[in-house]
Design a protein around this motif. Structure first.
Motif: not given
Length: 99
Positions: A78-85, A87-88, A12-13
């Motif tokens: 929420e945890m996975h959405a924050q993980m996308s950030a 990772t970016t 994810v970017d």
């Protein structure tokens, strides 16, 4: 109800973050990344606590989900959405900082 699920297999970017931070210093990005790592750890712990509160039958999707199950799902999203950030941010920084 039937619907198709999209399977995403690439990293994810988040282009908005890339653009927002394009002119920031490495130090600024490192500080933000460390903060995101700490936040992610808290969100993981919260999701795990909520998961433990959910009875096995609710995890099997039998009947209407109760509040504990919905809270667990919400925390996990929420945890996975924050993980996308995160990772970016790690991609922008180019390394994993000591946190």
């Amino acid at each position: 109800m039937s619907y198709e699920r999209n399977i995403i297999t690439k990293d994810v970017d988040l282009p908005p973050l890339v653009g927002l931070l394009s002119s920031e210093s490495e130090q600024t990005i490192e500080i933000l990344t460390i903060s995101a790592i700490k936040k992610h750890r808290k969100l993981v712990a919260r999701a795990e606590r909520l998961f433990q509160d959910v009875r096995a039958s609710e995890r099997k999707q039998e009947g209407e989900p109760d509040k504990a199950y919905l809270a667990y799902l919400d925390a996990t999203i929420e945890m996975h959405a924050q993980m996308s950030a995160l990772t970016t941010l790690l991609g922008i920084l180019g390394r994993t900082p000591k946190a």
